[in-house]
Design an enzyme around this catalytic site. Structure first.
Site, PDB file in Angstrom:
ATOM      1  N   PHE A 232      42.687  36.054  42.043  1.00 19.86           N
ATOM      2  CA  PHE A 232      42.888  36.333  43.474  1.00 19.86           C
ATOM      3  C   PHE A 232      41.675  37.099  44.006  1.00 19.86           C
ATOM      4  CE2 PHE A 232      46.926  36.620  41.156  1.00 19.86           C
ATOM      5  CZ  PHE A 232      47.663  35.601  41.729  1.00 19.86           C
ATOM      6  N   CYS A 342      50.068  45.309  46.571  1.00 18.01           N
ATOM      7  CA  CYS A 342      49.817  45.838  47.913  1.00 18.01           C
ATOM      8  C   CYS A 342      51.044  45.666  48.804  1.00 18.01           C
ATOM      9  CB  CYS A 342      48.598  45.173  48.544  1.00 18.01           C
ATOM     10  SG  CYS A 342      48.767  43.389  48.783  1.00 18.01           S
TER      11      CYS A 342
END
Length: 398
Positions: A232, A342
């Site tokens: 990612f 996150c």
């Protein structure tokens, strides 16, 4: 100013300076506020408690002031000046700094709920997450110009993807201010002495993930001689730091072709024709599942938010568990895994438990070397712990 009265006993959080008023706590609205209006909040007994932006939704008021009308003085100038002073106090926003990009305004952390402003070498990119901040965007731009003066090159509003409101508002991204002759949507910025290209008009968020600055520096510290996998990877921040730290090779993986093109440009910007880096434009989870066990001895697992609201929390925790189990099972003996979440609704205890469950499912011996978080320019209001959204673990896997 419209007055909102709370139900009896529902004023405790405001008295503890929490900056949100939930719709379920309101007993009466005196007036007909539009979304984004400034309203005053009172206790059931009629005592003034706070004022802030009104919005239709579960969070009905985002508090701007606990002591009267927030716009009675130079509110925007004072708030932004205070935010800049915090950044200077932690070594950012300084002329001799090796970093010229940082978060200037971090919502509740800077007393401005619903507002994000990131600074990229003279360009401020703002995102409104509330109607009140969106309606105030030109006053915010004027305040940024007043605070920065000649240092400010442009103010770009990128609220179309973050605004939770649609009706009656012109949600078109664009410049609120540009210095005469300024025409760039992409700039090269410096972070800890490394160069990165940032495109705020086409990139994710404001163009760069500034919240991983200190964690990228930690990867640089541990990368020497290691074979690194950056999953990612977005525009390759961790990859550049790993190469700078002496990694033997770095593989960067992301499903976005635009992001991967920027990764290659960022690697070339820092290292020229680098033979130690390979880009893979594909699904990161599929790549991890197919990769050879023991090939990588340092992995960065930094996925997008799996849970944006509590309704999908259980599914998100299972996804974190599966992803981390795959990483822990594939990393080489004596390898390191930097793993992150996150998702704001996943707190650090939940995330640690998901990673613990992932480790246990592999049967490998795993140590926590460090607990990771967001940097100082992504400050957390002590009365609003929800602002601590980025959490991570550095794992040593035997």
């Amino acid at each position: 100013m419209t007055k909102l009265y709370l139900k009896k006993g529902r004023d405790e959080s405001l008295r503890r300076f929490h900056p949100w008023v939930f719709s379920g706590a309101i007993s009466q609205i005196v007036g007909q506020p539009a979304e984004g209006d400034v309203v005053a909040v009172y206790s059931a007994e009629g005592e003034f408690l706070a004022s802030g932006h009104y919005q239709i939704g579960s969070i009905a008021v985002r508090v701007l002031s606990f002591c009267g009308d927030p716009f009675a003085s130079d509110f925007w100038f004072n708030a932004i000046s205070a935010a800049l002073e915090v950044r200077r106090s932690v070594g950012l926003a300084c002329a001799d700094s090796a970093t010229n990009c940082y978060r200037l305004v971090h919502g509740e952390g800077d007393g401005l709920p619903g507002l994000i402003v990131d600074f990229y070498d003279g360009v401020c990119v703002m995102q409104a997450h509330s109607a009140g901040m969106f309606r105030s965007r030109r006053m915010i731009a004027d305040a940024l110009l007043a605070v920065y003066g000649d240092e400010l090159k442009a103010v770009y509003d990128k609220s179309s993807g973050t605004a939770p409101f649609k009706a009656g508002l012109d949600l078109v991204d664009g410049y609120l201010y540009k210095r005469e002759g300024y025409a760039a949507d992409t700039v090269s910025v410096m972070e800890n002495g490394h160069s990165f290209l940032v495109n705020w008009s086409e990139g994710q968020k404001t163009g760069f993930f500034l919240d991983q600055r200190e964690n990228r520096a930690l990867v640089e510290r541990y990368a020497s001689g290691r074979n690194v996998l950056n999953l990612f990877c977005y525009t390759g921040g961790f990859s550049v730091y790993a190469l700078a730290g002496g990694a033997s090779h770095v593989d960067s993986v992301d499903s976005s072709a635009k992001a991967m093109a920027m990764v290659d440009r960022n690697v070339a910007l820092n290292f020229g024709d680098c033979g130690k880096h390979t880009s893979f434009c594909c699904d990161a989870i599929d790549f991890l599942g197919k990769c050879e066990e023991g090939k990588y001895d340092l992995m960065i697992v930094d996925p997008p938010a799996f849970a944006k609201h509590r309704g999908v929390l259980k599914n998100a925790l299972r996804a974190y568990q599966r992803l981390n189990a795959a990483a822990i099972s594939k990393v080489a003996r004596g390898g390191l895994v930097f793993t992150f979440s996150c998702s704001q609704v996943v707190d650090k205890e939940m995330f640690a438990l998901a990673v613990f469950s992932a480790a246990a499912s592999t049967g490998r011996r795993v140590r926590i070397l460090d607990r990771l978080c967001q940097p100082a320019d992504h400050s957390v209001n002590i009365y609003h712990p929800e602002g601590e959204y980025l959490k991570g673990l550095l794992l040593y896997v035997e």
